[in-house]
Design a protein around this motif. Sequence first.
Motif, PDB file in Angstrom:
ATOM      1  N   ALA A  58       0.837  -1.204   0.000  1.00 30.03           N
ATOM      2  CA  ALA A  58       0.000   0.000   0.000  1.00 30.03           C
ATOM      3  C   ALA A  58       0.870   1.252   0.000  1.00 30.03           C
ATOM      4  N   GLN A  59       1.976   1.225   0.746  1.00 28.11           N
ATOM      5  CA  GLN A  59       2.892   2.374   0.742  1.00 28.11           C
ATOM      6  C   GLN A  59       3.428   2.633  -0.662  1.00 28.11           C
ATOM      7  N   ILE A  60       3.845   1.583  -1.334  1.00 25.39           N
ATOM      8  CA  ILE A  60       4.371   1.715  -2.696  1.00 25.39           C
ATOM      9  C   ILE A  60       3.284   2.224  -3.630  1.00 25.39           C
ATOM     10  N   GLN A  61       2.093   1.666  -3.512  1.00 23.90           N
ATOM     11  CA  GLN A  61       0.965   2.053  -4.367  1.00 23.90           C
ATOM     12  C   GLN A  61       0.644   3.540  -4.204  1.00 23.90           C
ATOM     13  N   VAL A  62       0.561   3.999  -2.975  1.00 26.79           N
ATOM     14  CA  VAL A  62       0.211   5.399  -2.726  1.00 26.79           C
ATOM     15  C   VAL A  62       1.323   6.321  -3.224  1.00 26.79           C
ATOM     16  N   GLN A  63       2.578   5.933  -3.052  1.00 25.77           N
ATOM     17  CA  GLN A  63       3.676   6.765  -3.555  1.00 25.77           C
ATOM     18  C   GLN A  63       3.606   6.902  -5.078  1.00 25.77           C
ATOM     19  N   HIS A  64       3.243   5.834  -5.768  1.00 30.71           N
ATOM     20  CA  HIS A  64       3.089   5.918  -7.222  1.00 30.71           C
ATOM     21  C   HIS A  64       1.915   6.831  -7.587  1.00 30.71           C
ATOM     22  N   GLU A  65       0.835   6.738  -6.841  1.00 33.72           N
ATOM     23  CA  GLU A  65      -0.312   7.604  -7.115  1.00 33.72           C
ATOM     24  C   GLU A  65       0.046   9.070  -6.891  1.00 33.72           C
ATOM     25  N   ILE A  66       0.868   9.347  -5.894  1.00 31.93           N
ATOM     26  CA  ILE A  66       1.324  10.723  -5.665  1.00 31.93           C
ATOM     27  C   ILE A  66       2.132  11.209  -6.857  1.00 31.93           C
ATOM     28  N   ARG A  67       3.030  10.377  -7.356  1.00 32.38           N
ATOM     29  CA  ARG A  67       3.825  10.768  -8.527  1.00 32.38           C
ATOM     30  C   ARG A  67       2.942  11.047  -9.739  1.00 32.38           C
ATOM     31  N   VAL A  68       1.933  10.206  -9.953  1.00 27.96           N
ATOM     32  CA  VAL A  68       1.021  10.405 -11.085  1.00 27.96           C
ATOM     33  C   VAL A  68       0.261  11.721 -10.936  1.00 27.96           C
ATOM     34  N   ALA A  69      -0.266  11.973  -9.745  1.00 27.33           N
ATOM     35  CA  ALA A  69      -1.024  13.210  -9.523  1.00 27.33           C
ATOM     36  C   ALA A  69      -0.128  14.437  -9.668  1.00 27.33           C
ATOM     37  N   ARG A  70       1.099  14.361  -9.183  1.00 29.60           N
ATOM     38  CA  ARG A  70       2.036  15.488  -9.339  1.00 29.60           C
ATOM     39  C   ARG A  70       2.362  15.735 -10.806  1.00 29.60           C
ATOM     40  N   THR A  71       2.576  14.663 -11.552  1.00 35.26           N
ATOM     41  CA  THR A  71       2.854  14.809 -12.980  1.00 35.26           C
ATOM     42  C   THR A  71       1.664  15.436 -13.693  1.00 35.26           C
ATOM     43  N   ALA A  72       0.480  14.980 -13.384  1.00 37.42           N
ATOM     44  CA  ALA A  72      -0.729  15.552 -13.979  1.00 37.42           C
ATOM     45  C   ALA A  72      -0.851  17.033 -13.641  1.00 37.42           C
ATOM     46  N   LEU A  73      -0.545  17.396 -12.402  1.00 36.10           N
ATOM     47  CA  LEU A  73      -0.609  18.788 -11.971  1.00 36.10           C
ATOM     48  C   LEU A  73       0.445  19.630 -12.694  1.00 36.10           C
ATOM     49  N   GLN A  74       1.669  19.121 -12.755  1.00 34.58           N
ATOM     50  CA  GLN A  74       2.771  19.873 -13.350  1.00 34.58           C
ATOM     51  C   GLN A  74       2.627  20.058 -14.857  1.00 34.58           C
ATOM     52  N   THR A  75       1.919  19.170 -15.510  1.00 37.87           N
ATOM     53  CA  THR A  75       1.800  19.243 -16.972  1.00 37.87           C
ATOM     54  C   THR A  75       0.456  19.789 -17.437  1.00 37.87           C
ATOM     55  N   ALA A  76      -0.449  20.033 -16.520  1.00 39.92           N
ATOM     56  CA  ALA A  76      -1.812  20.436 -16.891  1.00 39.92           C
ATOM     57  C   ALA A  76      -1.855  21.719 -17.704  1.00 39.92           C
ATOM     58  N   ARG A  77      -1.138  22.756 -17.271  1.00 39.27           N
ATOM     59  CA  ARG A  77      -1.180  24.041 -17.991  1.00 39.27           C
ATOM     60  C   ARG A  77      -0.665  23.925 -19.415  1.00 39.27           C
ATOM     61  N   ALA A  78       0.311  23.073 -19.604  1.00 36.05           N
ATOM     62  CA  ALA A  78       0.881  22.927 -20.951  1.00 36.05           C
ATOM     63  C   ALA A  78       0.045  21.986 -21.821  1.00 36.05           C
ATOM     64  N   ASP A  79      -0.491  20.927 -21.241  1.00 36.05           N
ATOM     65  CA  ASP A  79      -1.163  19.891 -22.027  1.00 36.05           C
ATOM     66  C   ASP A  79      -2.657  20.110 -22.247  1.00 36.05           C
ATOM     67  N   LEU A  80      -3.349  20.620 -21.268  1.00 32.45           N
ATOM     68  CA  LEU A  80      -4.810  20.688 -21.357  1.00 32.45           C
ATOM     69  C   LEU A  80      -5.347  21.661 -22.401  1.00 32.45           C
ATOM     70  N   PRO A  81      -4.700  22.803 -22.629  1.00 35.29           N
ATOM     71  CA  PRO A  81      -5.229  23.674 -23.686  1.00 35.29           C
ATOM     72  C   PRO A  81      -5.250  22.997 -25.058  1.00 35.29           C
ATOM     73  N   GLY A  82      -4.294  22.118 -25.291  1.00 29.23           N
ATOM     74  CA  GLY A  82      -4.241  21.388 -26.557  1.00 29.23           C
ATOM     75  C   GLY A  82      -5.389  20.411 -26.744  1.00 29.23           C
ATOM     76  N   LEU A  83      -6.088  20.124 -25.677  1.00 27.04           N
ATOM     77  CA  LEU A  83      -7.247  19.230 -25.760  1.00 27.04           C
ATOM     78  C   LEU A  83      -8.528  20.002 -26.060  1.00 27.04           C
ATOM     79  N   GLY A  84      -8.392  21.314 -26.203  1.00 28.88           N
ATOM     80  CA  GLY A  84      -9.551  22.135 -26.532  1.00 28.88           C
ATOM     81  C   GLY A  84     -10.457  22.432 -25.347  1.00 28.88           C
ATOM     82  N   LEU A  85      -9.913  22.311 -24.148  1.00 25.66           N
ATOM     83  CA  LEU A  85     -10.713  22.558 -22.950  1.00 25.66           C
ATOM     84  C   LEU A  85     -10.775  24.045 -22.631  1.00 25.66           C
ATOM     85  N   PRO A  86     -11.924  24.510 -22.160  1.00 27.31           N
ATOM     86  CA  PRO A  86     -12.020  25.923 -21.761  1.00 27.31           C
ATOM     87  C   PRO A  86     -11.139  26.208 -20.547  1.00 27.31           C
ATOM     88  N   GLU A  87     -10.721  27.448 -20.415  1.00 24.19           N
ATOM     89  CA  GLU A  87      -9.842  27.850 -19.314  1.00 24.19           C
ATOM     90  C   GLU A  87     -10.450  27.516 -17.951  1.00 24.19           C
TER      91      GLU A  87
END
Length: 125
Positions: A58-87
């Motif tokens: 469970a510790q390993i699983q949660v640490q991986h989920e944290i990394r995924v969420a951080r990556t999603a957060l860090q890349t959101a501003r750059a990646d999401l506009p390209g998907l045609g999503l409103p601001e």
Amino acid sequence: MTVTTTTRISPDWPCQVKLPGSYDWERSAARWLRELVPARYASYPAFIRHPVLLARHAQIQVQHEIRVARTALQTARADLPGLGLPESVIEHTIKLYAAEVMQLQHIARSVRAVTGALIDHSAGR
């Protein structure tokens, strides 16, 4: 009969898990930990017989989920506009990811607290 314990309880102790030393606390810990790992892992006999092994996973699983969420957060501003999503959707999504990182960090602290108690309990047998 009163059960006492020398385990210091963390403020991050999950409310779903009974206090160490109380009746059936290990079972409540294992039940909570199983909710944090993929279902196929939760049913493995080694994880069922050894809650501390389940806690490790469970510790390993949660640490991986944290990394995924951080990556999603860090890349959101750059990646999401390209998907045609409103601001407004992008801003909401960024807030969602930030909240998820915080929640996962809390869960990680809770898993560490439960793991420590399980290890202490195993050593005392």
